[in-house]
Write an enzyme that holds these catalytic residues in place. Structure first.
Site, mmCIF file in Angstrom:
data_model
loop_
_atom_site.group_PDB
_atom_site.id
_atom_site.type_symbol
_atom_site.label_atom_id
_atom_site.label_comp_id
_atom_site.label_asym_id
_atom_site.label_seq_id
_atom_site.Cartn_x
_atom_site.Cartn_y
_atom_site.Cartn_z
ATOM 1 N NE ARG A 47 -28.663 -118.244 -16.487
ATOM 2 C CZ ARG A 47 -27.697 -118.023 -15.590
ATOM 3 N NH1 ARG A 47 -27.252 -118.978 -14.787
ATOM 4 N NH2 ARG A 47 -27.165 -116.839 -15.459
ATOM 5 N NE ARG A 90 -28.910 -117.157 -24.558
ATOM 6 C CZ ARG A 90 -29.005 -116.778 -23.284
ATOM 7 N NH1 ARG A 90 -28.481 -117.515 -22.334
ATOM 8 N NH2 ARG A 90 -29.601 -115.638 -22.966
ATOM 9 C CG ASP A 236 -24.138 -112.274 -21.141
ATOM 10 O OD1 ASP A 236 -24.593 -111.671 -20.148
ATOM 11 O OD2 ASP A 236 -24.312 -113.490 -21.341
ATOM 12 C CG ASN A 246 -24.747 -108.787 -16.936
ATOM 13 O OD1 ASN A 246 -24.364 -109.929 -17.203
ATOM 14 N ND2 ASN A 246 -25.333 -108.508 -15.793
HETATM 15 O O1 MRU Z 1 -29.721 -115.124 -20.212
HETATM 16 P P1 MRU Z 1 -28.703 -115.619 -19.222
HETATM 17 O O2 MRU Z 1 -29.305 -116.182 -17.986
HETATM 18 O O3 MRU Z 1 -27.691 -116.549 -19.859
HETATM 19 O O4 MRU Z 1 -27.920 -114.299 -18.810
HETATM 20 C C1 MRU Z 1 -26.794 -114.429 -17.991
HETATM 21 C C2 MRU Z 1 -26.200 -113.133 -17.599
HETATM 22 O O5 MRU Z 1 -26.589 -112.069 -18.020
HETATM 23 C C3 MRU Z 1 -25.001 -113.227 -16.699
HETATM 24 O O6 MRU Z 1 -24.937 -112.120 -15.839
HETATM 25 C C4 MRU Z 1 -23.741 -113.258 -17.580
HETATM 26 O O7 MRU Z 1 -23.831 -114.290 -18.515
HETATM 27 C C5 MRU Z 1 -22.518 -113.423 -16.769
HETATM 28 S S1 MRU Z 1 -22.451 -115.028 -16.095
HETATM 29 C C6 MRU Z 1 -21.048 -115.243 -15.209
#
Ligand code: MRU
Length: 341
Positions: A47, A90, A236, A246
């Protein structure tokens, strides 16, 4: 720590740290079937926007080896089906679609299937190496924002576990620590899946960084007490106008930071910027399983059975709340994004 995402030694498998097992166990998994790779991304074994992009690139290289045809048109058709399956897992993190597009375009330039497999492997490793280099440069640029004994608040996990190495929002902290600065990090636990508690607290603690874990609803009082000098988060997807999606809770943090006059920085590689999306309202937000909220890690119920649940995985920070972006090309505010991306 080993890299979060890599090829297996013989290039036949995708190797990941299974983040669902942290902080209790460091489990490494090797995956080679499409169903395994889809599940790993969906269940957050791997993730974080940069990490899932690299995982998908390596995953496609590995999966392509199992396509059973020597005919280029049929090979490309099958590859595109696999690519579409990975992208669908995703929707918010644009790094996933970006990396998959890089891979399919690379295959399209090949003369034959043998050549395509060689190019796919090379491209996936290049995407992996580029991520390491970009995060290192984000760390160097962002470390200039940090001073000795400063307090940093971060949300979710945008550290080395969210990329191949170094991470994005935590990279400046690692770089500043190497420069001898003492940094006090406050990690939001990050409901519902506790990436802050399980992953950020784990990796910073392992690295010997001063980290204090706090519940998400404690950020306001930390800021009111003057303990936070700046906020560093990852992203993201960043729209053309600078709105940044994010982990859910980032929007609230940005509002608090504005209220308490705390600088708010978004750290991300250029692969997270999406020039095709004009603003945050156009960013697709992933809705996740209600059980993530109603049951502690899908085991013990912690809410009434059948309760209605709101579980968006991300929210959007308006560009007006973002002091600046920290990227591999340096630090830049929303007004100047056009010159950067
Ligand atoms: O659902 P996740 O754990 O994949 O969410 C991750 C985030 O929101 C991070 O802050 C984002 O991907 C940036 S990672 C460098």
């Amino acid at each position: 720590m080993i890299d979060t995402v890599a090829f297996s030694g013989d290039y036949t498998k995708l190797r990941i740290i299974d983040q669902t097992q942290l902080p209790n166990a460091l489990v490494v998994r090797e995956l080679m079937a499409i169903e395994e790779i889809e599940r790993a991304i969906k269940t957050l074994q791997v993730r974080g926007a940069p990490a899932i992009g690299v995982a998908a690139a390596i995953g496609l290289s590995v999966l392509a080896r199992r396509i059973q045809t020597d005919e280029m048109p049929a090979f490309l058709r099958e590859l595109r089906v696999l690519a579409a399956r990975l992208v669908a897992v995703r929707p918010t993190a644009v790094n996933l679609a970006w990396a998959v597009r890089q891979m399919t375009q690379t295959a399209e330039t090949a003369q034959n299937t043998r050549d395509a497999l060689a190019r796919l492997r090379e491209k996936a490793e290049q995407i992996r190496q580029d991520d390491i280099a970009a995060c290192k440069r984000i760390g160097e640029a962002g470390s200039r924002l940090l001073f000795d004994d400063c307090g940093v608040l971060t949300h979710c996990n945008a550290g080395r576990l969210a990329a191949v190495r170094y991470g994005t929002a935590l990279a400046p902290i690692y770089a500043a620590a190497e420069q001898g600065k003492r940094i006090r990090v406050f990690a939001d636990e990050t409901r519902p899946l506790l990436q802050g508690a399980r992953l950020t607290a784990y990796e910073l603690h392992e690295a010997g960084i001063d980290v204090t874990l706090a519940c998400d609803n404690m950020a306001a009082s930390l800021m009111a007490q003057g303990k936070i000098d700046l906020v560093l988060i990852g992203a993201d997807r960043i729209a053309a106008n600078g709105d940044a999606a994010n982990k859910t809770g980032s929007l609230g943090l940005s509002i608090l930071a504005k209220h308490f006059d705390v600088p708010f920085y978004v750290c991300a590689p250029l692969s997270t910027f999406d020039a095709d999306v004009a603003n945050g309202a156009q960013i697709p937000i992933e809705q996740r399983d209600p059980a993530e909220i109603t049951a502690a890690f899908f085991k013990e119920p912690i809410a009434p059975a059948g309760i209605l649940v709101y579980n968006p995985a991300f929210d959007v920070v308006p560009h007006t709340h973002i002091t600046a972006f920290v990227t591999e090309r340096g630090i830049c505010d929303a007004a100047n994004l056009k010159n950067l991306v």
